[in-house]
Write an enzyme that holds these catalytic residues in place. Structure first.
Site, PDB file in Angstrom:
ATOM      1  N   CYS A  29       0.784  -1.233   0.000  1.00  0.00           N
ATOM      2  CA  CYS A  29       0.000   0.000   0.000  1.00  0.00           C
ATOM      3  C   CYS A  29       0.821   1.291   0.000  1.00  0.00           C
ATOM      4  O   CYS A  29       0.517   2.208  -0.782  1.00  0.00           O
ATOM      5  CB  CYS A  29      -1.025  -0.017   1.128  1.00  0.00           C
ATOM      6  SG  CYS A  29      -0.559  -0.913   2.595  1.00  0.00           S
ATOM      7  N   ARG A  63       7.217 -11.288   5.177  1.00  0.00           N
ATOM      8  CA  ARG A  63       6.870 -11.034   6.574  1.00  0.00           C
ATOM      9  C   ARG A  63       7.589 -12.050   7.450  1.00  0.00           C
ATOM     10  O   ARG A  63       7.621 -13.243   7.134  1.00  0.00           O
ATOM     11  CB  ARG A  63       5.357 -11.128   6.786  1.00  0.00           C
ATOM     12  CG  ARG A  63       4.596 -10.030   6.059  1.00  0.00           C
ATOM     13  CD  ARG A  63       3.106 -10.092   6.277  1.00  0.00           C
ATOM     14  NE  ARG A  63       2.415  -9.115   5.430  1.00  0.00           N
ATOM     15  CZ  ARG A  63       1.100  -9.024   5.307  1.00  0.00           C
ATOM     16  NH1 ARG A  63       0.317  -9.853   5.993  1.00  0.00           N
ATOM     17  NH2 ARG A  63       0.564  -8.108   4.508  1.00  0.00           N
ATOM     18  N   GLN A  96       0.841 -11.230  -3.197  1.00  0.00           N
ATOM     19  CA  GLN A  96      -0.573 -10.901  -3.009  1.00  0.00           C
ATOM     20  C   GLN A  96      -1.166 -10.369  -4.302  1.00  0.00           C
ATOM     21  O   GLN A  96      -0.514  -9.613  -5.022  1.00  0.00           O
ATOM     22  CB  GLN A  96      -0.732  -9.820  -1.943  1.00  0.00           C
ATOM     23  CG  GLN A  96      -0.666 -10.316  -0.516  1.00  0.00           C
ATOM     24  CD  GLN A  96      -1.039  -9.216   0.465  1.00  0.00           C
ATOM     25  OE1 GLN A  96      -0.563  -8.087   0.340  1.00  0.00           O
ATOM     26  NE2 GLN A  96      -1.883  -9.533   1.425  1.00  0.00           N
ATOM     27  N   ASP A 107      -2.866  -7.907  -4.871  1.00  0.00           N
ATOM     28  CA  ASP A 107      -3.195  -6.709  -4.117  1.00  0.00           C
ATOM     29  C   ASP A 107      -3.704  -5.614  -5.054  1.00  0.00           C
ATOM     30  O   ASP A 107      -3.290  -5.536  -6.213  1.00  0.00           O
ATOM     31  CB  ASP A 107      -1.927  -6.223  -3.407  1.00  0.00           C
ATOM     32  CG  ASP A 107      -2.233  -5.486  -2.123  1.00  0.00           C
ATOM     33  OD1 ASP A 107      -3.416  -5.355  -1.785  1.00  0.00           O
ATOM     34  OD2 ASP A 107      -1.275  -5.043  -1.475  1.00  0.00           O
ATOM     35  N   HIS A 144      -5.352  -1.262  -4.807  1.00  0.00           N
ATOM     36  CA  HIS A 144      -5.821  -0.127  -4.017  1.00  0.00           C
ATOM     37  C   HIS A 144      -6.650   0.774  -4.919  1.00  0.00           C
ATOM     38  O   HIS A 144      -6.258   1.074  -6.046  1.00  0.00           O
ATOM     39  CB  HIS A 144      -4.647   0.630  -3.400  1.00  0.00           C
ATOM     40  CG  HIS A 144      -3.897  -0.212  -2.417  1.00  0.00           C
ATOM     41  ND1 HIS A 144      -2.840  -1.005  -2.793  1.00  0.00           N
ATOM     42  CD2 HIS A 144      -4.100  -0.423  -1.090  1.00  0.00           C
ATOM     43  CE1 HIS A 144      -2.403  -1.664  -1.732  1.00  0.00           C
ATOM     44  NE2 HIS A 144      -3.144  -1.332  -0.693  1.00  0.00           N
ATOM     45  N   LYS A 196     -11.912  -3.598   8.189  1.00  0.00           N
ATOM     46  CA  LYS A 196     -11.871  -4.386   6.966  1.00  0.00           C
ATOM     47  C   LYS A 196     -12.975  -5.428   6.945  1.00  0.00           C
ATOM     48  O   LYS A 196     -13.474  -5.864   7.981  1.00  0.00           O
ATOM     49  CB  LYS A 196     -10.515  -5.072   6.809  1.00  0.00           C
ATOM     50  CG  LYS A 196     -10.211  -6.122   7.865  1.00  0.00           C
ATOM     51  CD  LYS A 196      -8.854  -6.777   7.619  1.00  0.00           C
ATOM     52  CE  LYS A 196      -8.514  -7.778   8.727  1.00  0.00           C
ATOM     53  NZ  LYS A 196      -7.212  -8.432   8.510  1.00  0.00           N
ATOM     54  N   HIS A 232      -8.210  -0.671   0.322  1.00  0.00           N
ATOM     55  CA  HIS A 232      -7.262  -1.775   0.157  1.00  0.00           C
ATOM     56  C   HIS A 232      -8.087  -3.024  -0.131  1.00  0.00           C
ATOM     57  O   HIS A 232      -9.042  -3.306   0.597  1.00  0.00           O
ATOM     58  CB  HIS A 232      -6.464  -2.020   1.437  1.00  0.00           C
ATOM     59  CG  HIS A 232      -5.762  -0.820   1.987  1.00  0.00           C
ATOM     60  ND1 HIS A 232      -4.384  -0.735   2.070  1.00  0.00           N
ATOM     61  CD2 HIS A 232      -6.234   0.350   2.499  1.00  0.00           C
ATOM     62  CE1 HIS A 232      -4.049   0.426   2.620  1.00  0.00           C
ATOM     63  NE2 HIS A 232      -5.152   1.096   2.883  1.00  0.00           N
TER      64      HIS A 232
END
Length: 645
Positions: free
Chosen positions: A342, A371, A389, A391, A393, A473, A519
């Site tokens: 992000c 991570r 991911q 991912d 946004h 979320k 997100h």
């Protein structure tokens, strides 16, 4: 002067009816007043939403619901909580030297940690389970009391329970010290509990023993953790045990070896070595999602993996997420491998001036993240340290939030259906204890997120305190073929990060405004999702996802040339087909490729070569085959192997 008459207590029941009691009452008395059947079935009571013991006094007007076995979540929590206490009582009776520590409810069961010099054995588990059944048969009353702190500490120290005494000492000042007793067993517990041990269904089983450090700290003594499962009925218990057997058969680590998909080794803990077949499956997932999100108006980007700590400090991740980040240093600068994408997407948004006319901007990335997960938490490819991911946004105005949320939910449902998942459970995770931003901002974000998911027509339940540190979320949980749920997708509303990282657009009024940042992920970790797919299908993947979609296998060696022609025709048409022209008999080839979960086997012998046909066998129906002309087989299989449109 005569004592004042007790004030009547008005109890409002779930159907809206009101019953009045002279003075304080209890859940047990209310159930008895409604009828003997409910009195017998009652397990606990909810008083203005709070779960309580049946015998605890209700001293004011309240809305009350009697909890029975029909109330699945409450009933299971109570049953598992009480099973843990009955286990502790059994351990104290069988092994008087044992110390009891903590025994919480967990998903599908419970555990209790014991301090004991000699480890428990499988024979001990059998003895403990037998004694637990005896305690249930004794039907011991379970009684609640509140003790002064000093009395509780002295009592537990006096019976040699130093761990319990330590827990009590560490409780915040002023916290109520609740004590529950059943038979001769006395324990510290918040409660609530069933009214007697006899109310505990005997649908429980002790599963295994593991080591666990006291309070999760490796500097503390190692304890013996006994795991168990408990259910409302014997039928539910047997179904659960069957699911465990089925889950073991479907274990992605086992199937990954059998299908030659991937491996993990000590030199790269928490990272995946993808083999050619596994990488083919992985890419098929990525390519399908990439096509779907492009159709939905996303632009794809790519951002750096290693980023200076200054960006993570500005975003708040350094403060809130530092322990999970891998760091390195170069040229006297501290760098971090990105744990999420992000902040980097905000940097792309900030390049150039954005107008309200440009919004919404939907920015997607298959972003490589790292991570620092504890080694004990790693699990095959389901829980790793290095992952990608899907991912994205969405930068939008506040007025666009609801439309964007509805649009995302539609896309998410479509992609899940493409992969064969039709049942989705939605949870709304609200503000965690450790978070960024003011409460007023969180109030607005939570309210808008709840309104958006309702507008999308997706029922949800609350998951308190589990939001991201920058915003609430939605969690999207998939239900697989054997009833397990997997949390994959997320949608988060974020009013905090655009402010922290100075993201702005020019509004219709000519002034700068902060965008709202949504997100969102659908598959989540690609590695984990592939593991879920493998287990959901027990390795028998849909044709469009199968790494090897078919094998052309020769029946006799004199058909080798025709078999090669068949394989080429199928491969040229875009199918992932390999040739097996080995000298093994066709029966052996069928068995080997069945074990490897290949969906299609096309057998070719002298007869097929002469007639330019193939004998098509399908996984799961290896004893039957269909003879097709080569051109017909190619045309049919190309259609069958297409990804969902």
């Amino acid at each position: 002067m005569p004592a004042a008459a007790p004030r009547p207590i008005a109890i409002t029941l779930p159907d809206g009816s009101v019953q009045t009691f002279e003075g304080a009452t209890t859940g047990a008395a209310i159930a008895a007043a409604i009828g003997p059947g409910l009195a017998k079935a009652a397990l606990a009571v909810r008083v203005d939403g709070e779960l309580r013991d049946l015998g605890r006094p209700i001293e004011r007007d309240a809305r009350v619901a009697i909890v029975t076995l029909k109330d699945e979540k409450d009933a299971l929590d109570l049953i598992r909580h009480d099973a843990a206490h009955v286990l502790a009582e059994a351990a104290k009776e069988l092994y008087p030297d044992v110390q009891v520590t903590i025994g919480p409810v967990i998903e599908d069961g419970f555990y209790y940690d014991f301090a004991r010099e000699r480890p428990f054995t499988p024979d001990d588990l059998a003895a403990l389970e037998e004694r637990m059944r005896a305690i249930v048969a004794r039907d011991e009353p379970v009684e609640r009391d509140v003790w002064p702190r000093d009395k509780a500490i002295a009592y537990f120290e006096g019976i040699g329970e130093c761990y319990k005494a330590e827990i009590i000492r560490d409780l915040p000042a002023g916290e109520e010290i609740r004590i529950y007793s059943q038979g001769k067993f006395v324990d510290l517990c918040r409660g609530p509990h069933l009214s007697t041990t006899g109310k505990l269904p005997v649908a429980f089983k002790l599963m295994k023993v593991a080591g666990a450090y006291w309070r999760g700290d490796s500097r503390n003594p190692m304890l013996q953790r006994v795991y168990g499962t408990a259910w409302r009925t014997e039928k539910e218990l047997n179904e659960y045990l069957h699911r465990l057997e089925e889950a073991e058969r479907r274990d992605h680590r086992k199937l990954g070896r059998e299908m030659d998909l991937f491996h993990i080794q000590e030199e790269a803990v928490g990272a995946v070595f993808w083999h050619p077949k596994g990488w083919t499956l992985y890419r098929a997932c990525v390519e399908h999602v990439r096509r779907r999100v492009a159709q939905d108006g996303y632009v794809e980007v790519n951002t750096p993996i290693v980023v200076d700590r200054s960006l993570w400090e500005a975003s708040g991740h350094w403060e809130k997420f530092r322990e999970h980040m891998f760091t390195t240093a170069a040229e006297e600068r501290t760098l971090a491998l990105k744990p999420m994408n992000c902040p980097c997407h905000v940097q792309i948004f900030r390049q150039g001036i954005k107008s309200y006319r440009d919004l919404p901007i939907r920015m997607a990335e298959f972003g490589a993240c790292h991570r620092n997960e504890p080694s004990g938490a790693l699990h095959g490819i389901m829980r790793v340290r290095a992952f990608v991911q899907d991912d994205a946004h969405i930068f939008c105005t506040e007025d666009q939030i609801t439309d964007e949320a509805i649009r995302f939910c539609r896309l998410l449902r479509q992609i899940y259906a493409d992969f064969g998942f039709d049942e989705i459970i939605v949870k709304l995770a609200d503000r965690p204890k450790v978070r960024a931003g003011e409460d007023a901002v969180w109030d607005k974000a939570e309210t808008k997120l709840a309104a958006a998911v309702e507008a999308a027509g997706m029922p949800y339940t609350l998951n308190p305190g589990e939001g991201a540190f920058y915003g609430p979320k939605l969690e999207f949980h998939l239900k697989d073929a054997i009833g397990r749920t997997w949390q994959c997708g997320t949608l988060q509303f974020d009013f905090v990060l655009p402010e922290r990282l100075d993201a702005a657009y020019i509004g219709e009024d000519g002034k700068e405004h902060r965008p709202v940042m949504l997100h969102r992920a659908i598959l989540g970790s690609l590695e984990r999702f592939v593991g879920i797919l493998i287990e959901n299908y027990a390795g028998r993947l849909p044709l469009w996802l199968a790494p090897v979609q078919g094998v052309v296998a020769t029946i006799t060696n004199d058909s080798d040339a025709y078999a090669a022609e068949v394989q080429k025709a199928l491969a040229d048409a875009g199918l992932r087909v390999v040739l097996d022209a080995g000298s093994d008999k066709i029966g052996y080839k069928v068995r080997e490729h069945t074990l490897a979960k290949v969906p299609l086997l096309l057998a070719v012998g002298r007869r097929e070569a002469e007639g330019r046909t193939v004998a098509l066998r399908r996984l799961g129906a290896e004893d039957r085959h269909e003879v097709l002309a080569l051109d017909q087989a190619v045309a049919r299989l190309v259609l069958e192997a297409r990804p969902p449109a």
